[in-house]
Design an enzyme around this catalytic site. Structure first.
Site, mmCIF file in Angstrom:
data_model
loop_
_atom_site.group_PDB
_atom_site.id
_atom_site.type_symbol
_atom_site.label_atom_id
_atom_site.label_comp_id
_atom_site.label_asym_id
_atom_site.label_seq_id
_atom_site.Cartn_x
_atom_site.Cartn_y
_atom_site.Cartn_z
ATOM 1 N N HIS A 195 4.235 -1.366 3.368
ATOM 2 C CA HIS A 195 3.594 -2.576 3.695
ATOM 3 C C HIS A 195 3.162 -3.564 2.694
ATOM 4 C CE1 HIS A 195 0.234 0.028 2.745
ATOM 5 N NE2 HIS A 195 -0.637 -1.209 2.657
HETATM 6 C C1 UD1 Z 1 -4.787 -4.515 3.175
HETATM 7 C C2 UD1 Z 1 -4.878 -4.230 1.648
HETATM 8 C C3 UD1 Z 1 -4.047 -3.080 1.274
HETATM 9 C C4 UD1 Z 1 -4.237 -1.917 2.136
HETATM 10 C C5 UD1 Z 1 -3.947 -2.482 3.480
HETATM 11 C C6 UD1 Z 1 -4.103 -1.176 4.180
HETATM 12 C C7 UD1 Z 1 -5.835 -6.311 0.611
HETATM 13 C C8 UD1 Z 1 -5.715 -7.371 -0.435
HETATM 14 N N1 UD1 Z 1 -4.930 -5.442 0.973
HETATM 15 O O1 UD1 Z 1 -3.347 -5.083 3.341
HETATM 16 O O2 UD1 Z 1 -4.561 -2.752 -0.026
HETATM 17 O O3 UD1 Z 1 -3.325 -1.113 1.598
HETATM 18 O O4 UD1 Z 1 -4.760 -3.349 3.954
HETATM 19 O O5 UD1 Z 1 -3.090 -1.101 5.481
HETATM 20 O O6 UD1 Z 1 -7.081 -6.243 1.004
HETATM 21 N N2 UD1 Z 1 -2.271 -7.852 10.595
HETATM 22 C C9 UD1 Z 1 -2.206 -8.099 11.914
HETATM 23 N N3 UD1 Z 1 -3.176 -7.111 12.566
HETATM 24 C C10 UD1 Z 1 -4.264 -6.510 11.838
HETATM 25 C C11 UD1 Z 1 -4.166 -6.784 10.439
HETATM 26 C C12 UD1 Z 1 -3.262 -7.519 9.777
HETATM 27 O O7 UD1 Z 1 -1.417 -8.396 12.549
HETATM 28 O O8 UD1 Z 1 -4.780 -5.977 12.626
HETATM 29 C C13 UD1 Z 1 -1.332 -8.811 9.859
HETATM 30 C C14 UD1 Z 1 -1.502 -10.420 9.724
HETATM 31 O O9 UD1 Z 1 -0.455 -11.079 9.859
HETATM 32 C C15 UD1 Z 1 -2.106 -10.274 8.260
HETATM 33 C C16 UD1 Z 1 -1.155 -9.372 7.637
HETATM 34 O O10 UD1 Z 1 -1.247 -8.266 8.464
HETATM 35 O O11 UD1 Z 1 -1.893 -11.646 7.604
HETATM 36 C C17 UD1 Z 1 -1.652 -8.604 6.561
HETATM 37 O O12 UD1 Z 1 -3.226 -8.248 6.688
HETATM 38 P P1 UD1 Z 1 -4.238 -7.975 5.528
HETATM 39 O O13 UD1 Z 1 -5.381 -7.240 5.892
HETATM 40 O O14 UD1 Z 1 -4.411 -9.340 5.101
HETATM 41 O O15 UD1 Z 1 -3.270 -7.076 4.478
HETATM 42 P P2 UD1 Z 1 -2.694 -5.938 4.336
HETATM 43 O O16 UD1 Z 1 -1.275 -5.944 4.128
HETATM 44 O O17 UD1 Z 1 -2.989 -5.217 5.562
HETATM 45 N N1 UDP Z 2 -1.834 5.911 8.672
HETATM 46 C C1 UDP Z 2 -2.012 6.209 10.023
HETATM 47 N N2 UDP Z 2 -1.043 5.628 10.887
HETATM 48 C C2 UDP Z 2 0.076 4.917 10.531
HETATM 49 C C3 UDP Z 2 0.105 4.655 9.147
HETATM 50 C C4 UDP Z 2 -0.813 5.349 8.134
HETATM 51 O O1 UDP Z 2 -3.176 6.666 10.532
HETATM 52 O O2 UDP Z 2 0.623 4.684 11.298
HETATM 53 C C5 UDP Z 2 -3.044 6.498 7.836
HETATM 54 C C6 UDP Z 2 -2.496 7.268 6.588
HETATM 55 O O3 UDP Z 2 -2.814 8.642 7.082
HETATM 56 C C7 UDP Z 2 -3.576 7.064 5.526
HETATM 57 C C8 UDP Z 2 -3.790 5.679 5.715
HETATM 58 O O4 UDP Z 2 -3.433 5.268 6.843
HETATM 59 O O5 UDP Z 2 -4.599 8.060 5.539
HETATM 60 C C9 UDP Z 2 -2.854 4.939 4.661
HETATM 61 O O6 UDP Z 2 -3.434 3.501 5.266
HETATM 62 P P1 UDP Z 2 -2.360 2.242 4.473
HETATM 63 O O7 UDP Z 2 -1.015 2.802 4.089
HETATM 64 O O8 UDP Z 2 -2.258 1.221 5.497
HETATM 65 O O9 UDP Z 2 -3.021 1.905 3.269
HETATM 66 P P2 UDP Z 2 -3.217 2.214 1.694
HETATM 67 O O10 UDP Z 2 -3.484 3.695 1.451
HETATM 68 O O11 UDP Z 2 -1.739 1.810 1.142
HETATM 69 O O12 UDP Z 2 -4.400 1.383 1.207
#
Ligand code: UD1
Ligand code: UDP
Length: 380
Positions: A204
């Site tokens: 992601h």
């Molecule tokens: C964010 C964090 C990343 C973390 C990840 C965990 C930052 C800069 N990045 O990235 O470090 O690893 O969360 O998963 O803070 N969206 C939805 N529904 C949701 C949330 C997001 O559709 O509930 C979509 C939206 O299109 C949004 C995109 O995902 O623009 C990205 O979401 P965002 O929270 O900005 O960043 P992540 O990629 O989730």
């Molecule tokens: N995770 C989850 N369901 C999913 C994918 C991830 O519960 O479908 C959990 C995973 O076990 C871990 C955390 O989410 O504890 C990791 O989150 P993510 O990969 O979104 O973020 P990051 O750790 O890279 O910031």
């Protein structure tokens, strides 16, 4: 003692749950502030329910946006709550925009910040998370480093006061939930999977999925794998695959795509996977905790301990390299066992308790405050 716990994304909820529990065990009720950076049911509420967390006090509904929009709106909304509630400390975890917003809003109100998972560095400043980590650490009064290596990173930047090596709360979360997952989750049956006969994939990260050529490389890798692939897909990735017209390329018999899963189902899938392939930070950690070989779809990692311990290999988006290691893991039993038995470098599962004890002690000693200096006397 009134701690505020500020979070907004899936991994923050998971990794802060042991801290929240730790406070409740000490009869301290933390103020829970959810920025709403993640808002879909399966990216947020499902974890609050599964982990049986208390009611959130403030839902800030920040939502998605550009880096600055998201951080800025979160700062404005967090500041309002903090001005009203005046907590003794703001606790943030990790490296998201929520963390940066929470840390900056707090310290400027003279509310000390405690950063959980401090000192991680990928040394890749093109990642938004790296900027967030550095700035949050420098805005914090209390730094909870998961490992000695993280502590050393802080030292190199001159941060030496109030640094505590406590382990990573992800170990607590895995230990507290994996047995429940084993018992309760029916996900293997639901997806028609057999133990150790599939590769679990997640990807992601912005630098992997926001650029067409990178995403094409990822799709090319996934469609070349010789085993069943299970991919619970992050909404960012889904959106980009659709936008770039690549989603249909993943329509293959051996590829199972699901929506993002709850923690119990995901833990069960991790534990029973033959190989985990990911660009996630938390999943690199969970793989070594659960003893599953991990191939990381990145060129660097802020979790180098996993690589040094032998449980994680960086493969980038290099198809040849990925296929080489997948084949080796499937064919070379000794190599597989060596990776699977790598020692977990993230502690014993009591990080949450330690964090709570340290904060309560600092508070009792009157040391939980934003540092200031007074040179006046020394000048006289
Ligand atoms: C964010 C964090 C990343 C973390 C990840 C965990 C930052 C800069 N990045 O990235 O470090 O690893 O969360 O998963 O803070 N969206 C939805 N529904 C949701 C949330 C997001 O559709 O509930 C979509 C939206 O299109 C949004 C995109 O995902 O623009 C990205 O979401 P965002 O929270 O900005 O960043 P992540 O990629 O989730
Ligand atoms: N995770 C989850 N369901 C999913 C994918 C991830 O519960 O479908 C959990 C995973 O076990 C871990 C955390 O989410 O504890 C990791 O989150 P993510 O990969 O979104 O973020 P990051 O750790 O890279 O910031």
């Amino acid at each position: 003692m009134r701690p505020a716990i500020i979070f907004g994304t899936r991994p923050e909820i998971i990794k802060l749950s042991p801290v929240i529990r730790g406070f409740l065990e000490k009869n301290v009720e933390p103020l829970l502030i959810h920025t709403g950076q993640h808002y879909d049911y399966e990216m947020s509420k499902i974890f609050l329910e599964e982990l049986e967390l208390p009611e959130i006090d403030y839902h800030l509904e920040v939502g998605s946006g550009t880096q600055a929009e998201q951080t800025g709106i979160a700062m404005i909304k967090i500041e309002k709550v903090l001005m009203e509630e005046k907590p003794d400390v703001s606790i943030v975890q990790g490296d998201t925009n929520t963390v940066l917003a929470g840390a900056l809003a707090s310290v400027k109100l003279l509310i000390p910040v405690a950063h959980v998972e401090a000192g991680l560095r990928s040394f890749d400043r093109t990642m938004p998370e790296e900027i967030n980590r550095i700035l949050a650490d420098h805005a914090s009064e209390v730094l909870f480093a998961p490992t000695e290596e993280a502590k050393k990173n802080l030292e190199k930047e001159g941060i030496v006061e109030n640094v505590y090596v406590v382990g990573n709360t992800i170990v607590d979360a895995v230990l507290q939930n994996s047995e429940i997952a084993e018992r309760k989750s029916k996900i293997l049956k639901e997806l028609g999977l057999k133990e150790k006969e599939y590769i679990l994939v997640t990807a992601h990260r912005k630098e992997n999925v926001d650029y067409r050529e990178k995403l094409e490389k990822l799709v090319d890798i996934l469609t070349s794998l010789p085993l069943t692939v299970v991919y619970p897909m992050h909404p960012r990735t889904k959106k980009r695959l659709e936008e770039f017209g690549l989603i249909n390329k993943l329509n293959k018999e051996n590829i199972i795509i699901t929506k993002p899963l709850g923690y119990l189902d995901f833990l069960k899938l991790e534990k029973n996977a033959k190989i985990i392939m990911t660009d996630s930070g938390g999943i690199q950690e969970e793989a070594i905790i659960l003893g599953v070989p991990c191939l990381t779809l990145r060129y660097n990692t802020e979790r180098p301990e996993t690589v040094k311990a032998g449980g994680n290999i960086l493969v980038g988006l290099e198809k040849e390299r990925v296929l080489y290691y997948v084949t080796k893991l499937l064919e070379d039993e000794e190599f597989y066992e060596k990776m699977a038995s790598a020692k977990n470098p993230f502690g014993d599962g009591n990080a949450g308790k330690r964090i709570v004890e340290i904060l309560l002690e600092l508070k009792a000693k009157g040391k939980l405050k934003v540092r200031s200096s007074n040179f006046l006397n020394s000048l006289e």
